[in-house]
Design an enzyme around this catalytic site. Sequence first.
Site, short mmCIF file in Angstrom:
data_model
loop_
_atom_site.label_atom_id
_atom_site.label_comp_id
_atom_site.label_asym_id
_atom_site.label_seq_id
_atom_site.Cartn_x
_atom_site.Cartn_y
_atom_site.Cartn_z
N SER A 1 1.13 3.48 -2.36
CA SER A 1 1.07 4.18 -3.28
C SER A 1 0.22 5.47 -2.61
O SER A 1 -0.01 6.69 -3.76
CB SER A 1 -0.50 3.69 -4.45
OG SER A 1 -1.59 4.41 -3.45
N GLY B 1 1.02 -1.43 -0.37
CA GLY B 1 -0.22 -0.19 -0.16
C GLY B 1 0.94 1.17 -0.23
O GLY B 1 0.42 2.22 0.47
N ASN C 1 1.08 -2.66 5.75
CA ASN C 1 0.23 -0.85 5.82
C ASN C 1 -0.99 -1.03 4.86
O ASN C 1 -1.80 -0.81 5.21
CB ASN C 1 1.60 -0.07 4.98
CG ASN C 1 0.91 1.27 4.98
OD1 ASN C 1 0.18 1.30 6.05
ND2 ASN C 1 0.49 1.38 3.64
N TYR D 1 -13.54 -2.32 10.47
CA TYR D 1 -12.30 -2.26 10.58
C TYR D 1 -11.33 -2.25 12.02
O TYR D 1 -10.22 -2.96 11.88
CB TYR D 1 -12.60 -0.67 10.40
CG TYR D 1 -10.53 -0.09 10.50
CD1 TYR D 1 -10.44 -0.07 9.45
CD2 TYR D 1 -10.62 0.81 11.04
CE1 TYR D 1 -9.26 0.58 9.32
CE2 TYR D 1 -9.70 1.72 11.52
CZ TYR D 1 -8.39 1.25 10.29
OH TYR D 1 -8.03 2.22 9.66
N ASP E 1 -2.36 -8.37 -5.54
CA ASP E 1 -3.53 -7.41 -4.25
C ASP E 1 -2.73 -8.57 -3.27
O ASP E 1 -3.22 -9.44 -3.62
CB ASP E 1 -4.57 -8.17 -5.12
CG ASP E 1 -5.94 -7.38 -4.23
OD1 ASP E 1 -6.09 -7.37 -3.26
OD2 ASP E 1 -6.63 -6.80 -4.74
N VAL E 2 -2.49 -7.99 -1.82
CA VAL E 2 -3.23 -7.81 -0.88
C VAL E 2 -4.10 -9.73 -0.85
O VAL E 2 -3.02 -10.58 0.88
CB VAL E 2 -2.07 -7.35 0.23
CG1 VAL E 2 -1.31 -6.45 -0.10
CG2 VAL E 2 -3.94 -6.92 0.84
P1 NAP Z 1 -5.12 5.31 2.52
O1 NAP Z 1 -4.21 6.18 2.02
O2 NAP Z 1 -6.45 4.79 2.03
O3 NAP Z 1 -3.97 4.00 1.25
C1 NAP Z 1 -4.43 2.92 1.85
C2 NAP Z 1 -3.31 1.48 0.85
O4 NAP Z 1 -3.54 0.81 1.29
C3 NAP Z 1 -3.18 2.30 -0.76
O5 NAP Z 1 -1.97 2.76 -1.42
C4 NAP Z 1 -4.03 0.99 -1.34
O6 NAP Z 1 -3.99 1.19 -2.79
C5 NAP Z 1 -3.43 0.27 -0.48
N1 NAP Z 1 -4.28 -1.16 -0.64
C6 NAP Z 1 -5.81 -1.46 -0.38
N2 NAP Z 1 -6.19 -2.55 -0.57
C7 NAP Z 1 -5.53 -2.94 -1.21
C8 NAP Z 1 -5.37 -4.25 -1.76
N3 NAP Z 1 -6.72 -5.45 -1.31
N4 NAP Z 1 -4.09 -4.87 -2.16
C9 NAP Z 1 -3.60 -4.01 -2.20
N5 NAP Z 1 -3.31 -2.65 -1.91
C10 NAP Z 1 -4.17 -2.44 -1.49
O7 NAP Z 1 -4.63 4.46 3.78
P2 NAP Z 1 -3.16 5.52 5.05
O8 NAP Z 1 -4.50 6.50 5.32
O9 NAP Z 1 -2.26 5.89 4.16
O10 NAP Z 1 -3.14 4.14 5.31
C11 NAP Z 1 -2.53 3.39 5.81
C12 NAP Z 1 -2.46 1.82 6.72
O11 NAP Z 1 -2.60 2.62 8.00
C13 NAP Z 1 -4.05 0.99 6.50
O12 NAP Z 1 -3.96 0.30 7.14
C14 NAP Z 1 -5.21 1.88 7.19
O13 NAP Z 1 -6.51 1.36 8.02
C15 NAP Z 1 -3.69 2.62 9.07
N6 NAP Z 1 -4.62 3.28 9.83
C16 NAP Z 1 -4.89 4.18 9.37
C17 NAP Z 1 -5.01 6.18 10.21
C18 NAP Z 1 -5.51 7.08 9.56
O14 NAP Z 1 -5.97 8.10 9.87
N7 NAP Z 1 -4.77 7.38 8.18
C19 NAP Z 1 -5.14 5.34 11.39
C20 NAP Z 1 -4.56 4.30 11.29
C21 NAP Z 1 -4.39 3.54 10.69
P3 NAP Z 1 -4.27 1.53 -3.56
O15 NAP Z 1 -3.34 2.58 -4.63
O16 NAP Z 1 -3.82 0.08 -5.11
O17 NAP Z 1 -5.75 1.27 -3.86
#
Ligand code: NAP
Length: 251
Positions: A18, A16, A94, A159, A67-68
Amino acid sequence: MIKFPDLLDKKILITGASRGIGREIAKSLASQGAHVLFNHRGDEAKANELKAEFEKIGGKASPLHFDVTNGQQIKTAVDAFVKEHGNIEGLVNNAGISKDQLLMRLKEEDLNSVIDTNLKGAILVTQALSRGFMRTPGASIVNVSSVVGLMGNPGQCAYSASKAGLIGFTKTVAKELAAKKVRANAICPGFIQTDMTDKLDEKVKENYLGVIPLKEFGKTDDVSNLVCFLLSNASAYITGEVIKIDGGLYI
Ligand code: NAP
């Protein structure tokens, strides 16, 4: 930025990468001189752009197509990389999604996709790398969980369950791989500014800000600093740990 010299040339896979937190982690690792591996889901042009972006910062970068949620794709991509370049030395699980609904309104398909991506995906990727890890003392795994996996949150039943599951998984992996000097830790970010949180209602964001003692949202580089530390030998005696990074949201 703190330098972790042992990350130089280390082959580390970030899922993840990207966008959001994953992309910042990949950039931080690139600036440490690591060989950054990242997955993409078929968009070769975007993957090549990311490769160029990470390599411009430093180190090497290699896209892997999977894809994960697809165990066979993961295995094929990882095996092909290892055959050519040798064992992978670090992993950041991630990739994640959220589909927020109250329990009473939760659709089975949304439950499945959240658990498959956030929990099963991390298990499948770790499993694909585990044989190589057994031959790579010092390898480190970081699982990106969430504070809601610790404290629960109305509207996030799938979640929060997936993120709580990731913590149990982390502790088991830490115990299973410790004899080979491989470590596994989980981090629990609070509210970090990314696409995932940008889509939330302004009122929800305001409410969060009200209950964060440090009175600000987290930034992606707050998280990537912690991840670099956990991947490096600077944290060599830390395993099975769950570290919150949330501005005090869950004290
Ligand atoms: P984000 O901006 O929505 O990015 C999600 C990433 O995961 C993207 O690169 C996406 O790739 C990839 N992804 C989703 N489904 C996938 C799949 N089936 N196979 C491969 N790649 C996949 O999320 P983020 O906010 O950066 O969060 C990253 C991590 O931190 C997540 O696990 C989230 O739960 C955790 N987290 C985030 C927060 C927050 O406040 N943002 C807080 C706590 C925990 P594509 O571009 O291909 O869709």
